[in-house]
Write a protein that holds these residues in place. Structure first.
Motif, PDB file in Angstrom:
ATOM      1  N   ILE A 299       0.832  -1.203   0.000  1.00 40.58           N
ATOM      2  CA  ILE A 299       0.000   0.000   0.000  1.00 40.58           C
ATOM      3  C   ILE A 299       0.871   1.259   0.000  1.00 40.58           C
ATOM      4  O   ILE A 299       0.564   2.252  -0.678  1.00 40.58           O
ATOM      5  N   CYS A 300       1.992   1.191   0.728  1.00 38.51           N
ATOM      6  CA  CYS A 300       2.849   2.376   0.831  1.00 38.51           C
ATOM      7  C   CYS A 300       3.784   2.536  -0.360  1.00 38.51           C
ATOM      8  O   CYS A 300       4.060   3.670  -0.794  1.00 38.51           O
ATOM      9  N   HIS A 301       4.282   1.422  -0.916  1.00 37.22           N
ATOM     10  CA  HIS A 301       5.340   1.508  -1.930  1.00 37.22           C
ATOM     11  C   HIS A 301       4.980   0.853  -3.258  1.00 37.22           C
ATOM     12  O   HIS A 301       5.781   0.940  -4.203  1.00 37.22           O
ATOM     13  N   ARG A 302       3.846   0.169  -3.332  1.00 37.54           N
ATOM     14  CA  ARG A 302       3.432  -0.525  -4.546  1.00 37.54           C
ATOM     15  C   ARG A 302       4.498  -1.518  -5.026  1.00 37.54           C
ATOM     16  O   ARG A 302       4.791  -1.636  -6.223  1.00 37.54           O
ATOM     17  N   SER A 303       5.071  -2.238  -4.093  1.00 32.32           N
ATOM     18  CA  SER A 303       6.070  -3.258  -4.423  1.00 32.32           C
ATOM     19  C   SER A 303       6.017  -4.347  -3.357  1.00 32.32           C
ATOM     20  O   SER A 303       5.364  -4.191  -2.315  1.00 32.32           O
ATOM     21  N   LEU A 304       6.711  -5.448  -3.613  1.00 29.94           N
ATOM     22  CA  LEU A 304       6.734  -6.571  -2.682  1.00 29.94           C
ATOM     23  C   LEU A 304       7.923  -6.434  -1.747  1.00 29.94           C
ATOM     24  O   LEU A 304       9.061  -6.242  -2.190  1.00 29.94           O
ATOM     25  N   ILE A 305       7.656  -6.541  -0.454  1.00 26.91           N
ATOM     26  CA  ILE A 305       8.730  -6.469   0.526  1.00 26.91           C
ATOM     27  C   ILE A 305       9.569  -7.738   0.438  1.00 26.91           C
ATOM     28  O   ILE A 305       9.054  -8.836   0.172  1.00 26.91           O
ATOM     29  N   SER A 306      10.869  -7.606   0.620  1.00 17.70           N
ATOM     30  CA  SER A 306      11.765  -8.755   0.522  1.00 17.70           C
ATOM     31  C   SER A 306      11.912  -9.431   1.888  1.00 17.70           C
ATOM     32  O   SER A 306      11.595  -8.854   2.936  1.00 17.70           O
ATOM     33  N   LEU A 307      12.408 -10.654   1.854  1.00 14.14           N
ATOM     34  CA  LEU A 307      12.651 -11.388   3.092  1.00 14.14           C
ATOM     35  C   LEU A 307      13.707 -10.693   3.939  1.00 14.14           C
ATOM     36  O   LEU A 307      13.608 -10.659   5.172  1.00 14.14           O
ATOM     37  N   GLU A 308      14.711 -10.117   3.295  1.00 14.04           N
ATOM     38  CA  GLU A 308      15.761  -9.413   4.034  1.00 14.04           C
ATOM     39  C   GLU A 308      15.196  -8.197   4.759  1.00 14.04           C
ATOM     40  O   GLU A 308      15.595  -7.899   5.900  1.00 14.04           O
ATOM     41  N   GLU A 309      14.279  -7.472   4.125  1.00 13.43           N
ATOM     42  CA  GLU A 309      13.676  -6.297   4.777  1.00 13.43           C
ATOM     43  C   GLU A 309      12.837  -6.713   5.973  1.00 13.43           C
ATOM     44  O   GLU A 309      12.817  -6.014   7.004  1.00 13.43           O
ATOM     45  N   ILE A 310      12.140  -7.836   5.870  1.00  7.78           N
ATOM     46  CA  ILE A 310      11.346  -8.305   6.999  1.00  7.78           C
ATOM     47  C   ILE A 310      12.245  -8.677   8.166  1.00  7.78           C
ATOM     48  O   ILE A 310      12.002  -8.285   9.318  1.00  7.78           O
ATOM     49  N   ASN A 311      13.300  -9.432   7.884  1.00  5.22           N
ATOM     50  CA  ASN A 311      14.193  -9.876   8.963  1.00  5.22           C
ATOM     51  C   ASN A 311      14.978  -8.722   9.573  1.00  5.22           C
ATOM     52  O   ASN A 311      15.365  -8.786  10.746  1.00  5.22           O
ATOM     53  N   ALA A 312      15.215  -7.664   8.791  1.00  2.00           N
ATOM     54  CA  ALA A 312      15.967  -6.525   9.322  1.00  2.00           C
ATOM     55  C   ALA A 312      15.203  -5.828  10.445  1.00  2.00           C
ATOM     56  O   ALA A 312      15.818  -5.184  11.316  1.00  2.00           O
ATOM     57  N   ASN A 313      13.874  -5.943  10.460  1.00  2.00           N
ATOM     58  CA  ASN A 313      13.063  -5.310  11.500  1.00  2.00           C
ATOM     59  C   ASN A 313      12.805  -6.238  12.689  1.00  2.00           C
ATOM     60  O   ASN A 313      12.072  -5.863  13.604  1.00  2.00           O
ATOM     61  N   LEU A 314      13.386  -7.426  12.661  1.00  2.00           N
ATOM     62  CA  LEU A 314      13.163  -8.385  13.741  1.00  2.00           C
ATOM     63  C   LEU A 314      14.436  -8.559  14.569  1.00  2.00           C
ATOM     64  O   LEU A 314      14.907  -9.670  14.820  1.00  2.00           O
ATOM     65  N   VAL A 315      15.006  -7.433  14.973  1.00  2.00           N
ATOM     66  CA  VAL A 315      16.177  -7.403  15.847  1.00  2.00           C
ATOM     67  C   VAL A 315      15.746  -6.749  17.157  1.00  2.00           C
ATOM     68  O   VAL A 315      15.177  -5.650  17.158  1.00  2.00           O
ATOM     69  N   PHE A 316      16.015  -7.422  18.266  1.00  5.67           N
ATOM     70  CA  PHE A 316      15.494  -6.984  19.559  1.00  5.67           C
ATOM     71  C   PHE A 316      16.639  -6.831  20.548  1.00  5.67           C
ATOM     72  O   PHE A 316      17.563  -7.646  20.589  1.00  5.67           O
ATOM     73  N   MET A 317      16.536  -5.775  21.350  1.00  8.52           N
ATOM     74  CA  MET A 317      17.505  -5.525  22.418  1.00  8.52           C
ATOM     75  C   MET A 317      16.879  -5.939  23.739  1.00  8.52           C
ATOM     76  O   MET A 317      15.792  -5.486  24.093  1.00  8.52           O
ATOM     77  N   ARG A 318      17.561  -6.803  24.454  1.00  6.12           N
ATOM     78  CA  ARG A 318      17.056  -7.298  25.732  1.00  6.12           C
ATOM     79  C   ARG A 318      18.100  -7.060  26.811  1.00  6.12           C
ATOM     80  O   ARG A 318      19.289  -7.335  26.626  1.00  6.12           O
ATOM     81  N   ALA A 319      17.648  -6.526  27.957  1.00  4.87           N
ATOM     82  CA  ALA A 319      18.525  -6.298  29.103  1.00  4.87           C
ATOM     83  C   ALA A 319      18.538  -7.544  29.966  1.00  4.87           C
ATOM     84  O   ALA A 319      17.506  -8.154  30.234  1.00  4.87           O
ATOM     85  N   GLU A 320      19.726  -7.935  30.412  1.00  6.32           N
ATOM     86  CA  GLU A 320      19.852  -9.104  31.283  1.00  6.32           C
ATOM     87  C   GLU A 320      20.919  -8.832  32.332  1.00  6.32           C
ATOM     88  O   GLU A 320      21.833  -8.028  32.129  1.00  6.32           O
ATOM     89  N   LYS A 321      20.795  -9.511  33.449  1.00  5.64           N
ATOM     90  CA  LYS A 321      21.738  -9.331  34.542  1.00  5.64           C
ATOM     91  C   LYS A 321      23.032 -10.083  34.252  1.00  5.64           C
ATOM     92  O   LYS A 321      23.018 -11.199  33.761  1.00  5.64           O
ATOM     93  N   VAL A 322      24.145  -9.422  34.624  1.00  3.81           N
ATOM     94  CA  VAL A 322      25.455 -10.036  34.486  1.00  3.81           C
ATOM     95  C   VAL A 322      25.838 -10.642  35.831  1.00  3.81           C
ATOM     96  O   VAL A 322      25.864  -9.952  36.852  1.00  3.81           O
ATOM     97  N   VAL A 323      26.113 -11.919  35.853  1.00  7.93           N
ATOM     98  CA  VAL A 323      26.438 -12.609  37.104  1.00  7.93           C
ATOM     99  C   VAL A 323      27.849 -12.232  37.520  1.00  7.93           C
ATOM    100  O   VAL A 323      28.810 -12.403  36.767  1.00  7.93           O
ATOM    101  N   ALA A 324      27.960 -11.718  38.730  1.00  8.62           N
ATOM    102  CA  ALA A 324      29.258 -11.318  39.260  1.00  8.62           C
ATOM    103  C   ALA A 324      29.884 -12.473  40.029  1.00  8.62           C
ATOM    104  O   ALA A 324      29.191 -13.307  40.614  1.00  8.62           O
ATOM    105  N   LYS A 325      31.207 -12.517  40.027  1.00 11.49           N
ATOM    106  CA  LYS A 325      31.910 -13.577  40.756  1.00 11.49           C
ATOM    107  C   LYS A 325      31.742 -13.411  42.261  1.00 11.49           C
ATOM    108  O   LYS A 325      31.574 -14.383  42.991  1.00 11.49           O
TER     109      LYS A 325
END
Length: 283
Positions: A132-158
């Motif tokens: 609808i926005c671009h009148r073209s087919l989105i590629s698999l690479e473009e889809i996967n590029a938006n599926l990157v997530f940042m997650r915070a996790e605790k670092v175990v200290a000695k």
């Protein structure tokens, strides 16, 4: 010693022997190994069920986004609809991030059947918005590029006395080529409905654009043939039906477009589509 005493003594000896066998079985390496297998299977089953629930939520939200996008052809300001669709898909991507967390360190294909319906529906929704926005087919690479997530996790200290700072981990989710193809195959049905809706609203340019676009998708799937996933060959029949309906609409517009008033086009094409496939409704 009488007979009753002998039977009682033998019974006690048998019970004590069973107790010794039971206590020995508790420490048997075979029993210990099977307990480990039981825990692994229970853990895998629980994760599978969680993935099924997340996939169901992704499917529901993706369908709602698709229904929302069909309003683009009938509202005066399409930007509001598109912005709302972007927001909904951002929420869907957060759900996919939960799948990425569940699959951390796992083989994706062990759980693929649990979440593939939701991923296919997401591909259908995001490719519909992209067209609808671009009148073209989105590629698999473009889809996967938006599926990157940042997650915070605790670092175990000695040292337990030390503070535990928060680390950042990058999680990615990769849509498989088969899920991408199946989602694009489902997209053709939504484009067919968009074509009929556009004609009903007096837009006679969109059907010809959609006809050419669907023909290109059909040709691409024809090149795949029997070499692709089994489900693709099953959906190829539906793809051809959608293409036939769009081409029929274009044919009618080209031949009889000047004879039919624009406010009557919706009734004409709705009746023609029902005659072509009475089991499939038109949105």
């Amino acid at each position: 010693m009488n007979r009753r005493d002998v039977e009682g003594s033998s019974r006690k000896n048998a019970d004590s022997a069973q107790d010794r066998d039971a206590s020995a079985n508790l420490y048997s390496p075979v029993i210990a190994a099977f307990k480990v297998f039981q825990q692994e299977l229970d853990t895998k089953h629980d994760k599978y069920e969680r993935l099924v629930k997340i996939s169901r939520d992704i499917t529901i939200e993706s369908k709602r986004t698709i229904f929302l996008l069909h309003r683009v052809t009938s509202v005066p300001d399409a930007e509001d609809v598109l912005n709302e669709a972007h927001i909904k898909l951002d929420g869907v991507r957060q759900k996919i991030g939960q799948i990425a967390e569940e699959l951390r360190g796992e083989d994706i294909y062990q759980f693929h059947r649990a979440f593939t319906p939701g991923i296919q529906e997401y591909v259908e929704a995001v490719s519909f918005l992209h067209y609808i926005c671009h009148r073209s087919l989105i590629s698999l690479e473009e889809i996967n590029a938006n599926l990157v997530f940042m997650r915070a996790e605790k670092v175990v200290a000695k040292d337990a006395a030390e503070a535990l700072p928060l680390g950042t981990q990058v999680l990615t989710f990769q849509v498989t080529p088969s899920d991408y193809l199946l989602g694009v195959a489902d997209l053709t049905g939504e484009l067919m409905r968009m074509c009929i809706s556009s004609v009903g609203n007096g837009d006679i340019d969109t059907p010809f654009q959609l006809s050419q676009f669907l023909r290109q998708i059909h040709d691409g799937f024809s090149y795949i043939g029997n070499t692709g996933p089994y489900e693709v060959s099953k959906k190829l029949h539906t793809l051809r039906q959608s293409l036939g309906k769009v081409e029929d609409a274009c044919y009618t517009l080209r031949v009889r477009g000047s004879e039919i008033p624009k406010h009557m086009l919706a009734d004409v094409f709705s009746s023609r589509t029902t005659l072509i496939d009475p089991e499939e409704g038109v949105v």
